[in-house]
Design a protein around this motif. Structure first.
Motif: not given
Length: 184
Positions: A20-21, A27-28, A98-100, A116-117
């Motif tokens: 994710l990073k 997302n991370y 966690f802005k869209s 994402i997950l």
């Protein structure tokens, strides 16, 4: 609805964090906060920059057993706080954490958080994952560290300790261990 489990292996957790990073700091950080705070996804997605500026996240649970929702207070660990500081640097206080990318200052949806997950899980070979997996993972490691189901039950706002153990997968894990010992 599929049953999701906590992530019980720290190497797998680190593999997801690394994946994710490399892809997205947002997302991370979602995953990092999810596995280190035990917050429900609905509560994580409501966070704004101002909510994580200090050493504590103070919020009202979106879903709770209590009619007058109690205020929750979670202290952030130093390594998590460092990551947050880097991420929020220069962002407006009223911006969603966690802005869209769609719309003006809206958080990502639960469905997007799941995607994402799911993508990260596929990359590291996990099949049963969902947004609750982050909260379950935190609960699982908290219980394994402190072995205090009453405390965990209270922190997770569950009505019954047996539900808490089932929720974090301990009940099934114990059944599996016992079954493995009986070989005829």
């Amino acid at each position: 609805m599929n049953l999701v489990e906590p992530i019980r292996d720290k190497e797998t957790i680190n593999a997801i964090k690394d994946y994710l990073k490399k892809r997205s700091k947002r997302n991370y950080l979602l995953f990092l906060l999810g596995i280190n705070t035990g917050m429900a996804i609905a509560d994580l997605l409501k966070l704004k920059v101002r909510d994580v500026e200090g050493w504590h996240i103070v919020y009202k649970r979106q879903k709770t057993l209590h009619k007058n929702r109690p205020t929750q207070r979670i202290k952030l660990q130093a390594p998590i706080k460092k990551e947050i500081r880097e991420y929020i640097k220069g962002k407006p206080k009223d911006e969603y954490l966690f802005k869209s990318r769609i719309g003006h200052n809206k958080p990502i949806t639960r469905a997007m958080a799941y995607l994402i997950l799911r993508e990260a899980a596929e990359e590291v070979g996990i099949e049963a994952i969902g947004t609750h997996s982050m909260r379950k993972t935190w609960g699982y490691f908290y219980y394994k560290t402190h072995n205090d189901v009453a405390d965990l039950q209270e922190q997770m706002n569950h009505a019954d300790p047996s539900y808490t153990l089932r929720y974090i997968g301990i009940d099934q894990e114990e059944k599996d261990k016992r079954r493995n010992k009986v070989v005829l």
